[in-house]
Scaffold this active site. Structure first.
Site, PDB file in Angstrom:
ATOM      1  N   HIS A  85       4.969  -8.616  11.632  1.00 37.04           N
ATOM      2  CA  HIS A  85       6.385  -8.790  11.964  1.00 37.04           C
ATOM      3  C   HIS A  85       6.903 -10.150  11.504  1.00 37.04           C
ATOM      4  O   HIS A  85       7.937 -10.602  11.994  1.00 37.04           O
ATOM      5  CB  HIS A  85       6.588  -8.650  13.483  1.00 37.04           C
ATOM      6  N   HIS A  86       6.176 -10.816  10.599  1.00 39.02           N
ATOM      7  CA  HIS A  86       6.640 -12.149  10.195  1.00 39.02           C
ATOM      8  C   HIS A  86       7.971 -12.068   9.480  1.00 39.02           C
ATOM      9  O   HIS A  86       8.735 -13.018   9.449  1.00 39.02           O
ATOM     10  CB  HIS A  86       5.604 -12.861   9.319  1.00 39.02           C
ATOM     11  N   ARG A  87       8.222 -10.930   8.876  1.00 38.54           N
ATOM     12  CA  ARG A  87       9.530 -10.621   8.296  1.00 38.54           C
ATOM     13  C   ARG A  87       9.887  -9.217   8.752  1.00 38.54           C
ATOM     14  O   ARG A  87       9.013  -8.338   8.775  1.00 38.54           O
ATOM     15  CB  ARG A  87       9.455 -10.628   6.748  1.00 38.54           C
ATOM     16  N   LYS A  91       7.915  -2.399   6.220  1.00 42.02           N
ATOM     17  CA  LYS A  91       8.253  -1.470   5.136  1.00 42.02           C
ATOM     18  C   LYS A  91       6.974  -0.844   4.609  1.00 42.02           C
ATOM     19  O   LYS A  91       5.981  -1.552   4.387  1.00 42.02           O
ATOM     20  CB  LYS A  91       8.931  -2.266   4.000  1.00 42.02           C
ATOM     21  N   LYS A 115       1.521  -7.091  -0.295  1.00 44.04           N
ATOM     22  CA  LYS A 115       2.254  -6.732  -1.515  1.00 44.04           C
ATOM     23  C   LYS A 115       3.694  -7.260  -1.476  1.00 44.04           C
ATOM     24  O   LYS A 115       4.187  -7.823  -2.445  1.00 44.04           O
ATOM     25  CB  LYS A 115       2.265  -5.200  -1.660  1.00 44.04           C
ATOM     26  N   LYS A 127       2.996   1.328   7.427  1.00 41.55           N
ATOM     27  CA  LYS A 127       2.549   2.563   6.775  1.00 41.55           C
ATOM     28  C   LYS A 127       2.359   3.622   7.848  1.00 41.55           C
ATOM     29  O   LYS A 127       2.009   3.296   8.983  1.00 41.55           O
ATOM     30  CB  LYS A 127       1.209   2.347   6.054  1.00 41.55           C
ATOM     31  N   THR A 215       7.668   2.604  -9.703  1.00 43.97           N
ATOM     32  CA  THR A 215       6.318   2.030  -9.644  1.00 43.97           C
ATOM     33  C   THR A 215       5.696   2.013 -11.046  1.00 43.97           C
ATOM     34  O   THR A 215       5.119   0.998 -11.468  1.00 43.97           O
ATOM     35  CB  THR A 215       5.435   2.811  -8.650  1.00 43.97           C
ATOM     36  N   ASN A 254       3.310  10.712  -9.903  1.00 39.67           N
ATOM     37  CA  ASN A 254       4.472   9.827 -10.051  1.00 39.67           C
ATOM     38  C   ASN A 254       4.112   8.533 -10.795  1.00 39.67           C
ATOM     39  O   ASN A 254       4.704   8.214 -11.830  1.00 39.67           O
ATOM     40  CB  ASN A 254       5.041   9.536  -8.657  1.00 39.67           C
ATOM     41  N   SER A 383      12.783   0.056  -3.494  1.00 42.51           N
ATOM     42  CA  SER A 383      13.133   0.432  -2.116  1.00 42.51           C
ATOM     43  C   SER A 383      13.940  -0.678  -1.466  1.00 42.51           C
ATOM     44  O   SER A 383      14.871  -0.421  -0.690  1.00 42.51           O
ATOM     45  CB  SER A 383      11.874   0.658  -1.272  1.00 42.51           C
TER      46      SER A 383
HETATM   47  P1  NAD Z   1       1.178  11.634  -6.721  1.00 43.72           P
HETATM   48  O1  NAD Z   1       0.769  12.577  -5.645  1.00 43.72           O
HETATM   49  O2  NAD Z   1       2.514  11.768  -7.329  1.00 43.72           O
HETATM   50  O3  NAD Z   1       0.114  11.659  -7.909  1.00 43.72           O
HETATM   51  C1  NAD Z   1      -1.244  11.521  -7.732  1.00 43.72           C
HETATM   52  C2  NAD Z   1      -1.918  12.295  -8.853  1.00 43.72           C
HETATM   53  O4  NAD Z   1      -3.306  11.996  -8.835  1.00 43.72           O
HETATM   54  C3  NAD Z   1      -1.776  13.812  -8.695  1.00 43.72           C
HETATM   55  O5  NAD Z   1      -1.371  14.366  -9.925  1.00 43.72           O
HETATM   56  C4  NAD Z   1      -3.180  14.270  -8.299  1.00 43.72           C
HETATM   57  O6  NAD Z   1      -3.488  15.560  -8.780  1.00 43.72           O
HETATM   58  C5  NAD Z   1      -4.041  13.215  -8.961  1.00 43.72           C
HETATM   59  N1  NAD Z   1      -5.343  13.020  -8.327  1.00 43.72           N
HETATM   60  C6  NAD Z   1      -5.662  13.085  -7.015  1.00 43.72           C
HETATM   61  N2  NAD Z   1      -6.972  12.828  -6.855  1.00 43.72           N
HETATM   62  C7  NAD Z   1      -7.482  12.588  -8.073  1.00 43.72           C
HETATM   63  C8  NAD Z   1      -8.759  12.260  -8.559  1.00 43.72           C
HETATM   64  N3  NAD Z   1      -9.795  12.124  -7.739  1.00 43.72           N
HETATM   65  N4  NAD Z   1      -8.917  12.103  -9.894  1.00 43.72           N
HETATM   66  C9  NAD Z   1      -7.873  12.243 -10.729  1.00 43.72           C
HETATM   67  N5  NAD Z   1      -6.641  12.533 -10.331  1.00 43.72           N
HETATM   68  C10 NAD Z   1      -6.442  12.706  -9.017  1.00 43.72           C
HETATM   69  O7  NAD Z   1       0.965  10.169  -6.105  1.00 43.72           O
HETATM   70  P2  NAD Z   1       1.570   8.801  -6.624  1.00 43.72           P
HETATM   71  O8  NAD Z   1       2.825   8.553  -5.896  1.00 43.72           O
HETATM   72  O9  NAD Z   1       1.551   8.794  -8.101  1.00 43.72           O
HETATM   73  O10 NAD Z   1       0.506   7.765  -6.031  1.00 43.72           O
HETATM   74  C11 NAD Z   1      -0.717   7.503  -6.692  1.00 43.72           C
HETATM   75  C12 NAD Z   1      -1.310   6.237  -6.123  1.00 43.72           C
HETATM   76  O11 NAD Z   1      -0.384   5.157  -6.292  1.00 43.72           O
HETATM   77  C13 NAD Z   1      -1.632   6.249  -4.627  1.00 43.72           C
HETATM   78  O12 NAD Z   1      -2.745   5.407  -4.407  1.00 43.72           O
HETATM   79  C14 NAD Z   1      -0.399   5.620  -3.998  1.00 43.72           C
HETATM   80  O13 NAD Z   1      -0.655   5.043  -2.723  1.00 43.72           O
HETATM   81  C15 NAD Z   1      -0.118   4.544  -5.038  1.00 43.72           C
HETATM   82  N6  NAD Z   1       1.249   4.043  -5.030  1.00 43.72           N
HETATM   83  C16 NAD Z   1       2.306   4.879  -5.195  1.00 43.72           C
HETATM   84  C17 NAD Z   1       3.587   4.350  -5.204  1.00 43.72           C
HETATM   85  C18 NAD Z   1       4.793   5.224  -5.444  1.00 43.72           C
HETATM   86  O14 NAD Z   1       5.909   4.688  -5.485  1.00 43.72           O
HETATM   87  N7  NAD Z   1       4.636   6.537  -5.655  1.00 43.72           N
HETATM   88  C19 NAD Z   1       3.790   2.974  -5.023  1.00 43.72           C
HETATM   89  C20 NAD Z   1       2.687   2.136  -4.882  1.00 43.72           C
HETATM   90  C21 NAD Z   1       1.418   2.690  -4.883  1.00 43.72           C
END
Ligand code: NAD
Length: 495
Positions: A85-87, A91, A115, A127, A215, A254, A383
């Site tokens: 809660h420092h800020r 999120k 982060k 989270k 991202t 993504n 965000s």
């Molecule tokens: P997503 O669900 O859109 O995509 C993840 C992809 O990885 C999927 O296509 C899935 O089939 C594949 N996958 C799952 N397990 C796998 C494995 N063992 N080997 C190969 N592929 C595998 O998720 P995302 O949003 O792209 O997030 C991916 C990572 O990035 C996570 O660790 C998430 O916490 C991190 N992240 C995401 C965001 C964001 O804005 N989406 C931001 C920061 C960090």
């Protein structure tokens, strides 16, 4: 050396089997704690303050009842952690997956605190999530479960624009964020800022353009900064620049897809894509937009005609390339597979993809590891823009857009007059200069703000790494700790 420490550590600590990575290596929370302790040694922050920063502040664990479409009732475990809660507000994302538990949300919220501080955003870390496979829910069930989750969060101070602002994460997206916001709004009808209680909403409900790709785009901006710096490219014996670099990505969701999209646009060649449904490789490069369209249509990479199918994804990790981007799950680069990697740079897209043993093995091979804390901060950065837009109740740039456009137009016309170019000639070339004369769009401002924040954070991380002689991960942690210490924390506890 690190291997020895870990052996002692593992004989004392029962490691939980996570979604990937060997069970003999630390789990996610233990990993973050290890990196934190290592970084803390390079600061002069008092031990009492370090302890306060490290401890997760508040957690919520609730059981959510759900009336299924067939009339039966099922119960789901749900969590939200407010790490610091420092800020305020806290999120962080909302994860729907079967392996969501308290340990995971605590670790992820800790990482969010670090982060946000790393890229200088005014948030504490949070989270949350529900232990559920969202694919087993109908649309109606997903909505009822999400609204019940939002209700519990709101009742207990874990959802509000002032205290805790969830965004999407694995298994959730725009719809969940809209349902959560709508639930909060109906509980707080007089709160003018209610729409700011979640981010990652659809555009028409207060979202911001550019959030989807943020991202991956942030990762691209950060990687480009490192590759522009000859000191860093010389270290790994690569020429400067993105153009011509060869890339393998794990996870084509993504983060993975968008990172590849922007890298490819700037001249990189995507050689391999690793997915659980099958991995593909083509040493001449794969068109990632074409591959994504195939994946959306077929729900698998199997059968993609323009690349070799490799059944064992781990094997793709060992192929020769310049850059590997793990963008799937935590702990996918570890002591058992990292020694076989054949790359120069590992750019972490996922949260916590590299275990300490994995990092040690990579560093031994001279691989430059670019840490998650920094590389995937683009999502929370955009965000933040959405949050500020919601609180401001106005689109970014709306007040200045027309003025800026008119001013650009007068500058162009003044230059044309000086050069003796007639109005008719200028009009004939209008397609070129009209673009120049437009004021910045909302998306232009989001991209530009993101580029600025990522570039500054890369610069600061490099400076700390060089000043202290530590790797970039420890440098990113040091910068975060310093910033949290410098923030209100000292004042809050009077230290
Ligand atoms: P997503 O669900 O859109 O995509 C993840 C992809 O990885 C999927 O296509 C899935 O089939 C594949 N996958 C799952 N397990 C796998 C494995 N063992 N080997 C190969 N592929 C595998 O998720 P995302 O949003 O792209 O997030 C991916 C990572 O990035 C996570 O660790 C998430 O916490 C991190 N992240 C995401 C965001 C964001 O804005 N989406 C931001 C920061 C960090």
């Amino acid at each position: 050396m690190l291997s020895k420490v870990l052996k002692t550590f593992s004989s004392r600590t029962p490691f939980r089997q996570m979604s990937s990575g060997p069970s003999t290596e630390p789990n996610f929370l233990e990993m973050v704690n290890m990196y934190f302790d290592k970084a803390a040694k390079h600061t002069d922050i008092k031990p009492e303050v370090l302890e306060l920063i490290k401890t997760c502040d508040t957690v919520l664990r609730v059981t959510l009842p759900l009336k299924k479409d067939d009339g039966s009732i099922k119960y789901y475990k749900a969590y939200r952690a407010q790490h610091s809660h420092h800020r305020l507000p806290c999120k962080g994302g909302t994860r729907y997956a079967l392996d969501v538990d308290l340990n995971e949300v605590e670790a992820l919220s800790f990482l969010m605190t670090l982060k946000c501080a790393c890229v200088n955003l005014p948030f504490g870390g949070g989270k949350g999530g529900i232990t559920v496979d969202p694919k087993t829910l109908s649309l109606g069930e997903r909505e009822r479960l999400t609204r019940r989750y939002a209700l519990e969060l709101s009742k207990k101070g874990f959802l509000s624009p002032a205290a805790d602002v969830p965004g999407p994460d694995l298994g959730t997206g725009e719809l969940e964020m809209a349902w959560m916001m709508d639930t909060y709004k109906s509980l707080n009808p007089t709160n003018l800022n209610a729409v700011a209680c979640t981010t990652g909403k659809p555009l028409e409900m207060g979202g911001i353009p550019g959030r989807a790709e943020s991202t991956g785009l942030g990762l691209y901006y950060a990687l480009r900064e490192f590759l522009r710096d000859k000191k860093y490219t010389d270290k790994v014996e690569l020429p400067t620049g993105i153009n011509g670099k060869k890339v393998i990505v794990q996870g084509f969701g993504n983060v993975g897809y968008w990172a590849c999209h922007f890298l490819q646009k700037d001249g990189a060649k995507i050689l391999g894509v690793i997915e659980p449904s099958g991995s593909v490789f083509n040493e001449n490069g794969i068109d990632v937009d074409d591959l994504k369209a195939f994946m959306i249509q077929h729900k698998t990479l199997k059968g993609y005609p323009k690349a070799e199918l490799v059944e064992n994804g781990q094997e793709v990790f060992t192929r020769k390339t310049d850059i590997i981007i793990p963008a799937a799950v935590e702990r996918s680069v570890h002591g058992s597979n990292a020694p076989n990697f054949n790359c120069k740079i590992l750019a972490e897209g996922a949260n916590g993809p590299t275990t300490p043993l994995g990092e040690e093995a990579l560093e031994k091979k001279g691989v430059l590891v670019l840490p998650d804390l920094l590389m995937n901060a683009g999502g929370v950065t955009v965000s933040f823009f959405e949050y500020v837009k919601n609180l401001g109740h106005i689109k970014p740039g709306l007040l200045t857009k027309r003025w800026q456009g008119k001013r650009n137009r007068s500058i162009i016309e003044a230059i044309a007059t000086l050069k003796g170019i007639s109005h008719e000639e200028l009009e004939a070339k209008s397609a070129d200069w009209k673009k120049l004369a437009e004021g910045a769009s909302e998306l232009d401002l989001v991209y530009s703000g993101l580029e600025q924040i990522m570039s500054e954070a890369v610069q600061e991380t490099k400076e700390t790494s060089e000043r202290l002689g530590v790797n970039l991960r420890i440098a990113a942690y040091v910068n975060s700790l310093q910033r949290i210490d410098d923030a209100t924390l000292k004042g809050t506890i009077g230290l």
